[in-house]
Each structure stands twice: as C-alpha cells, then as structure tokens.
Design a protein around this motif. Sequence first.
Motif, PDB file in Angstrom:
ATOM      1  N   ARG A   1      44.933  41.385  39.164  1.00  0.00           N
ATOM      2  CA  ARG A   1      45.304  40.134  39.823  1.00  0.00           C
ATOM      3  C   ARG A   1      44.218  39.723  40.818  1.00  0.00           C
ATOM      4  O   ARG A   1      43.832  38.556  40.892  1.00  0.00           O
ATOM      5  CB  ARG A   1      46.646  40.271  40.527  1.00  0.00           C
ATOM      6  CG  ARG A   1      47.137  38.930  41.093  1.00  0.00           C
ATOM      7  CD  ARG A   1      48.524  38.946  41.729  1.00  0.00           C
ATOM      8  NE  ARG A   1      49.393  40.038  41.376  1.00  0.00           N
ATOM      9  CZ  ARG A   1      49.659  41.077  42.181  1.00  0.00           C
ATOM     10  NH1 ARG A   1      49.108  41.168  43.359  1.00  0.00           N
ATOM     11  NH2 ARG A   1      50.468  42.025  41.779  1.00  0.00           N
ATOM     12  N   GLN A   2      43.714  40.687  41.560  1.00  0.00           N
ATOM     13  CA  GLN A   2      42.644  40.383  42.517  1.00  0.00           C
ATOM     14  C   GLN A   2      41.403  39.869  41.802  1.00  0.00           C
ATOM     15  O   GLN A   2      40.747  38.933  42.279  1.00  0.00           O
ATOM     16  CB  GLN A   2      42.292  41.635  43.338  1.00  0.00           C
ATOM     17  CG  GLN A   2      43.361  42.029  44.319  1.00  0.00           C
ATOM     18  CD  GLN A   2      43.041  43.354  45.016  1.00  0.00           C
ATOM     19  OE1 GLN A   2      42.045  44.000  44.715  1.00  0.00           O
ATOM     20  NE2 GLN A   2      43.901  43.744  45.945  1.00  0.00           N
ATOM     21  N   VAL A   3      41.078  40.469  40.645  1.00  0.00           N
ATOM     22  CA  VAL A   3      39.906  40.014  39.881  1.00  0.00           C
ATOM     23  C   VAL A   3      40.130  38.603  39.371  1.00  0.00           C
ATOM     24  O   VAL A   3      39.255  37.738  39.487  1.00  0.00           O
ATOM     25  CB  VAL A   3      39.604  40.983  38.713  1.00  0.00           C
ATOM     26  CG1 VAL A   3      38.575  40.396  37.762  1.00  0.00           C
ATOM     27  CG2 VAL A   3      39.147  42.334  39.235  1.00  0.00           C
ATOM     28  N   VAL A   4      41.321  38.333  38.827  1.00  0.00           N
ATOM     29  CA  VAL A   4      41.614  37.007  38.265  1.00  0.00           C
ATOM     30  C   VAL A   4      41.592  35.955  39.362  1.00  0.00           C
ATOM     31  O   VAL A   4      41.110  34.831  39.157  1.00  0.00           O
ATOM     32  CB  VAL A   4      42.968  37.023  37.527  1.00  0.00           C
ATOM     33  CG1 VAL A   4      43.425  35.625  37.156  1.00  0.00           C
ATOM     34  CG2 VAL A   4      42.890  37.910  36.289  1.00  0.00           C
ATOM     35  N   GLU A   5      42.074  36.293  40.545  1.00  0.00           N
ATOM     36  CA  GLU A   5      42.124  35.335  41.646  1.00  0.00           C
ATOM     37  C   GLU A   5      40.797  35.227  42.408  1.00  0.00           C
ATOM     38  O   GLU A   5      40.647  34.383  43.284  1.00  0.00           O
ATOM     39  CB  GLU A   5      43.249  35.721  42.616  1.00  0.00           C
ATOM     40  CG  GLU A   5      44.633  35.583  42.009  1.00  0.00           C
ATOM     41  CD  GLU A   5      45.730  36.163  42.896  1.00  0.00           C
ATOM     42  OE1 GLU A   5      45.423  36.772  43.945  1.00  0.00           O
ATOM     43  OE2 GLU A   5      46.911  36.009  42.524  1.00  0.00           O
ATOM     44  N   SER A   6      39.845  36.072  42.046  1.00  0.00           N
ATOM     45  CA  SER A   6      38.559  36.049  42.743  1.00  0.00           C
ATOM     46  C   SER A   6      37.728  34.833  42.304  1.00  0.00           C
ATOM     47  O   SER A   6      38.058  34.140  41.348  1.00  0.00           O
ATOM     48  CB  SER A   6      37.780  37.342  42.478  1.00  0.00           C
ATOM     49  OG  SER A   6      37.285  37.338  41.147  1.00  0.00           O
TER      50      SER A   6
ATOM     51  N   THR B   1      32.602  34.699  38.256  1.00  0.00           N
ATOM     52  CA  THR B   1      32.461  33.924  37.025  1.00  0.00           C
ATOM     53  C   THR B   1      33.364  34.522  35.954  1.00  0.00           C
ATOM     54  O   THR B   1      33.747  35.697  36.043  1.00  0.00           O
ATOM     55  CB  THR B   1      31.000  33.964  36.527  1.00  0.00           C
ATOM     56  OG1 THR B   1      30.701  35.304  36.136  1.00  0.00           O
ATOM     57  CG2 THR B   1      30.032  33.475  37.585  1.00  0.00           C
ATOM     58  N   PRO B   2      33.707  33.755  34.930  1.00  0.00           N
ATOM     59  CA  PRO B   2      34.553  34.289  33.843  1.00  0.00           C
ATOM     60  C   PRO B   2      33.958  35.536  33.208  1.00  0.00           C
ATOM     61  O   PRO B   2      34.701  36.463  32.861  1.00  0.00           O
ATOM     62  CB  PRO B   2      34.624  33.139  32.843  1.00  0.00           C
ATOM     63  CG  PRO B   2      34.411  31.912  33.655  1.00  0.00           C
ATOM     64  CD  PRO B   2      33.475  32.313  34.747  1.00  0.00           C
ATOM     65  N   GLU B   3      32.644  35.588  33.055  1.00  0.00           N
ATOM     66  CA  GLU B   3      32.015  36.764  32.465  1.00  0.00           C
ATOM     67  C   GLU B   3      32.180  37.986  33.375  1.00  0.00           C
ATOM     68  O   GLU B   3      32.447  39.095  32.913  1.00  0.00           O
ATOM     69  CB  GLU B   3      30.513  36.521  32.207  1.00  0.00           C
ATOM     70  CG  GLU B   3      30.219  35.501  31.130  1.00  0.00           C
ATOM     71  CD  GLU B   3      30.351  34.055  31.618  1.00  0.00           C
ATOM     72  OE1 GLU B   3      30.317  33.814  32.861  1.00  0.00           O
ATOM     73  OE2 GLU B   3      30.533  33.171  30.770  1.00  0.00           O
ATOM     74  N   GLU B   4      32.014  37.785  34.690  1.00  0.00           N
ATOM     75  CA  GLU B   4      32.179  38.875  35.637  1.00  0.00           C
ATOM     76  C   GLU B   4      33.645  39.353  35.658  1.00  0.00           C
ATOM     77  O   GLU B   4      33.915  40.556  35.708  1.00  0.00           O
ATOM     78  CB  GLU B   4      31.758  38.440  37.049  1.00  0.00           C
ATOM     79  CG  GLU B   4      30.276  38.206  37.219  1.00  0.00           C
ATOM     80  CD  GLU B   4      29.930  37.587  38.570  1.00  0.00           C
ATOM     81  OE1 GLU B   4      28.810  37.869  39.041  1.00  0.00           O
ATOM     82  OE2 GLU B   4      30.757  36.860  39.145  1.00  0.00           O
TER      83      GLU B   4
END
Length: 180
Positions: A157-162, A165-168
């Motif tokens: 969730r933290q990654v998605v809300e960060s 970039t989409p690739e990262e």
Amino acid sequence: MSAQRKTRGDSVLGTLPEERQLEIAAHARAHTLGQTVAWLRADGIKLGQTSLSEWLSAFVLRSQFRVAEQDSLNFIELLRKRRPQLSEMELQGWANEFFQVQAVKSGDAETYLAFASARHRAQMDAANLKLKEQQVGLDARRVALLEKKAAQADEARQVVESKATPEEKQLKLRQIFGMR
C-alpha cells in the motif's frame, strides 16, 4: 468395589496432601479401622469406619495403578534401548501386555478393569494432547503467515501510494512479494 470412581471433591481424606494420605494409609495398615478413626479424630478429622475403608480401598488401587503404570513406562524404555527397531505402536502393544500382567496381579476382575480403563483413558488423553499441540502449532503457523501477508499488504500500500514511477512501483512490489 467402588474403587473405580474418582475421589469425591468433598472427601475429607481424598483432598489432603499426598504426604498426609501416605501417613494415614501407613497408620491404617498397622492399626484397626477403629483405632485409625480414633487417631484421625484426635487430629481433628471426623469420619466413620465405612468412609475410611472406602478411602483406603481407593487409595490402595490408585497406588497400585501408579506402580503398574511406572513399571510399564520403565518397560517401554528398556524395550526402546534393547529393541530400537520396534515401532511406537509395537512398543505400546508390549507395554499394554506388561501393564495387563501387572494389573492381573491385583487378584480381582474389577481392579483389573479399573487398571485397563484408566490406562486406556491415559493413552487417549495423551493422544488428544498431542493432537491439540499439533493444532496449536498449525494455528501459530497460520498466524505467522497472516502477519507476514498483512505486513506485505501494508508495504505494498505504501508503494502504491508513493510518488514513485510505475516502473519503480512494479519493481518494489515484485520485491515485496518475492517475484524477482
């Protein structure tokens, strides 16, 4: 013989500490029931000869059972050392035979039945305990897996809300879930 029953919760003698029960049983072996009742009354324990007699019968049966059970356990250990190829089932079979021989020494069928029933109950209780321990282990494993999944979900969730970039985000999500 009523020795098959558990000691009643309101039993005066049955609720005493084991050491005191041993002392009373030893006194009763050396004296008559009447003398033992009088001795107990002098010590503040009030009961009749019938109650004392019933308690003594149950106490002797429990003592015999403990000895037979311990002898069976010792026999299993001896067999394990001398016959390591025997399976646990075979060991228990031999122990049951040994236990039965010990129980038959008591001389009456009721006592033998009490011994055999108590041993069977003890074996069933041990099997149930083992099953419960396995269940607790499985439950602990499930909890650990759920906690791991929850931690992964929080991290994802933290990654998605960060603001990555989409690739990262995709790379980090693959790392989180072990998909490299």
